[in-house]
Design an enzyme around this catalytic site. Structure first.
Site, PDB file in Angstrom:
ATOM      1  N   GLU A 179      50.680  58.599 -51.565  1.00  0.00           N
ATOM      2  CA  GLU A 179      52.038  58.131 -51.811  1.00  0.00           C
ATOM      3  C   GLU A 179      52.761  58.912 -52.909  1.00  0.00           C
ATOM      4  O   GLU A 179      53.108  58.347 -53.966  1.00  0.00           O
ATOM      5  CB  GLU A 179      52.037  56.628 -52.144  1.00  0.00           C
ATOM      6  CG  GLU A 179      51.421  55.782 -51.037  1.00  0.00           C
ATOM      7  CD  GLU A 179      51.613  54.284 -51.230  1.00  0.00           C
ATOM      8  OE1 GLU A 179      52.169  53.884 -52.258  1.00  0.00           O
ATOM      9  OE2 GLU A 179      51.224  53.517 -50.321  1.00  0.00           O
ATOM     10  N   GLU A 395      46.691  52.855 -45.288  1.00  0.00           N
ATOM     11  CA  GLU A 395      46.805  51.602 -46.054  1.00  0.00           C
ATOM     12  C   GLU A 395      47.660  50.616 -45.288  1.00  0.00           C
ATOM     13  O   GLU A 395      48.720  50.975 -44.770  1.00  0.00           O
ATOM     14  CB  GLU A 395      47.461  51.806 -47.424  1.00  0.00           C
ATOM     15  CG  GLU A 395      46.538  52.306 -48.480  1.00  0.00           C
ATOM     16  CD  GLU A 395      47.210  52.393 -49.843  1.00  0.00           C
ATOM     17  OE1 GLU A 395      48.095  51.573 -50.138  1.00  0.00           O
ATOM     18  OE2 GLU A 395      46.837  53.309 -50.596  1.00  0.00           O
TER      19      GLU A 395
HETATM   20  C1  FCB Z   1      50.130  51.068 -52.267  1.00  0.00           C
HETATM   21  C2  FCB Z   1      49.175  51.751 -53.216  1.00  0.00           C
HETATM   22  C3  FCB Z   1      47.898  50.988 -53.437  1.00  0.00           C
HETATM   23  C4  FCB Z   1      48.149  49.503 -53.586  1.00  0.00           C
HETATM   24  C5  FCB Z   1      48.986  49.000 -52.442  1.00  0.00           C
HETATM   25  C6  FCB Z   1      49.258  47.526 -52.485  1.00  0.00           C
HETATM   26  O1  FCB Z   1      51.419  51.519 -52.476  1.00  0.00           O
HETATM   27  O2  FCB Z   1      48.859  53.027 -52.716  1.00  0.00           O
HETATM   28  O3  FCB Z   1      47.250  51.527 -54.561  1.00  0.00           O
HETATM   29  O4  FCB Z   1      48.715  49.245 -54.794  1.00  0.00           O
HETATM   30  O5  FCB Z   1      50.192  49.674 -52.395  1.00  0.00           O
END
Ligand code: FCB
Length: 493
Positions: A179, A395
């Site tokens: 990210e 994620e």
């Molecule tokens: C993302 C992050 C991760 C965590 C999630 C909830 O943006 O990469 O580390 O905090 O959100």
């Protein structure tokens, strides 16, 4: 409590639609959020150590000093992964643990931790997926200017080579950055993340150097890793939706798409910055000075997979009265749906006149709206715009206010619903043609949720931070069943 053991073969008899046979089922974490042991083995502070120790920066003054003590408890945690039947585990390497000043040779003790972790994973038949950078820049490099400073990109490539050299014989799946939008725009734009600067020019400079650092790291990894290694980047792409079909709202969505998505997909996947982004932000940064000869070629080095991190869609509109660039955003809280923390300044550089809306309906404990259709739409857009580039959800998950019952259970039906909806969204995208190779659930266990501290629980395993006891939530059992079947169980199963 133990979970059902998964067998080597997957049941295929379920009536529920299955995922592709070789679909990779995983869970994800990040070093600073779980490891603790921040002063062990020569590790030095990262920007997150400094930031979280600064009063007022994190909820309750929480820090990652102890976190979930994964550094000491990794064997137990790998057993939990094995109970889930995970095919892969995505974790990040802490840069200041393996190269404390961000320069020079690696510290073997730091690398040894990751060597032991990787060995343990492989012994349990779990594929390690390494993220090189999940936001913990060595503080020394921040003191030299951080990501707005070009040198950081070169340092990152050197660090990538050190880690690849140490783990490349046993790790086949690599992610350069996690990210980068958050690193650039929450770290240097709104300042709700480390290092906590609020300066859009710095944020845009950081974005360019993250693009460059990614490309230089891909070059270093290709030079070091065996040919079969797969290299990816994980982007939190915003599924941007205009509130209405009006020209003004569609223009607002275009601008957020530019500075929220194409600022990275442009250089990394298309060979350059989109012209509309350069025009929109020309008053904030001197792009001609920032982009050196060869940078765009480097940033566009081919990757093998695109990692997609998705939590919720982003709904925007134009200010009714039209652009007023100097106005403070009235919607920073809703803008934070796209990130973490409610910023004093919008993280979207140059878009202070764009309004963010929270869609009605259910939300997670983060206040983030629950809308799985955004994931299908995002995956299909990527499939259309980057044909031939395999996708991986690196994620996805949700925080809820989980509690351990007196009987020692954690009932989290909302998380199961969230996961069911989002996995179905992935399945729909695959059915419509998207080449999605796997899914990493955020997160294996509750952990340090950045500026929110320990109050937000995303884990499949509940962590009691006083005792460090891990307790399987109902969602852990449910996910184990998904993995075992390679399909979604019938609702109620
Ligand atoms: C993302 C992050 C991760 C965590 C999630 C909830 O943006 O990469 O580390 O905090 O959100």
């Amino acid at each position: 409590m133990t979970l059902p053991r998964t067998g080597p073969t997957r049941a295929t008899t379920s009536a529920a639609p299955a995922f592709p046979a070789d679909f990779l089922w995983g869970a994800a974490t990040a070093a600073y959020q779980i490891e603790g042991a921040v002063d062990v083995g020569g590790r030095t502070p990262s920007i997150w150590d400094t930031f979280s120790r600064t009063p007022g920066r994190t909820a309750g003054g929480d820090t990652g000093d102890r976190a979930t003590e994964h550094y000491h408890r990794y064997r137990q945690d790998v057993r939990l992964m094995s109970e889930l039947g995970l095919g892969a585990y995505r974790f990040s390497v802490s840069w200041p643990r393996v190269q404390p000043t961000g320069r020079g040779p690696a510290v073997e003790r730091g690398l040894d931790f990751y060597r032991r972790l990787v060995d343990e994973l492989l012994e349990h038949g779990i594929e390690p997926a390494v993220t090189l950078y999940h936001w913990d820049l060595p503080q020394d490099l921040e003191d030299l200017g951080g990501w707005p400073n070009r040198t950081t990109a070169e340092r990152f490539a050197d660090y990538a080579a050190l880690v690849a050299d140490a783990l490349g014989d046993r790790v086949g799946l690599w992610t350069t950055l996690n990210e980068p939008w958050c690193s650039a725009f929450l770290g240097y734009g709104s300042g709700v993340h480390a290092p906590g600067r609020a300066d859009w020019t710095a944020a845009l400079r950081a974005a360019h150097h993250l693009n460059l650092g990614h490309g230089r790291a891909v070059e270093a990894l290709r030079a070091t890793l065996p040919r079969a290694a797969r290299i990816a980047v994980s982007l939190n792409l915003h599924e941007v939706r205009p509130l209405t079909g009006s020209a003004a709202d569609r223009e607002a969505a275009r601008r957020i798409d530019a500075v929220g998505n194409r600022v990275f997909t442009g250089p990394m996947l298309n060979g350059g910055y989109p012209v509309d982004l350069l025009v929109d932000t020309a008053h904030l940064v001197d792009w001609a000075e920032l982009i050196h000869d060869g940078d765009l070629t480097a940033a566009a080095r081919p990757i093998d997979l695109l990692g997609v991190n998705y939590y919720n869609p982003t709904v925007v509109s134009a200010l009714p009265s039209g652009p007023t660039p100097s106005a403070a955003t009235p919607s920073a809280a809703a803008a934070s749906d796209a990130g973490h923390g409610d910023g004093a300044q919008s993280p979207f550089a140059g878009c202070a006149d764009v309004l963010f809306h929270r869609a009605p309906g259910e939300r997670t404990a983060m206040g983030w709206p629950i809308d799985p259709t955004g994931l299908t739409d995002l995956l299909l857009r990527l499939h259309r715009e980057h044909p031939g580039l395999p996708l991986m959800v690196t994620e996805n998950g949700a925080a809820f206010d989980d509690r351990v019952t007196p009987e020692g259970a954690v009932h989290d039906p909302q998380r199961v619903d969230y996961l069911r909806g989002h996995l179905d969204a992935v399945r729909r995208a695959i059915a419509a043609g998207a080449d999605v190779r796997g899914y990493f659930l955020w997160s294996l266990m509750d952990n340090f949720e950045w500026a929110y501290g320990y109050g937000k629980r995303f884990g499949l395993y509940h962590v009691d931070y006083a005792t460090q006891a891990r307790t399987a939530k109902d969602s852990a059992r449910w996910y184990a069943e998904v993995i075992r079947r390679n399909a979604l169980p019938d609702p109620g199963a």
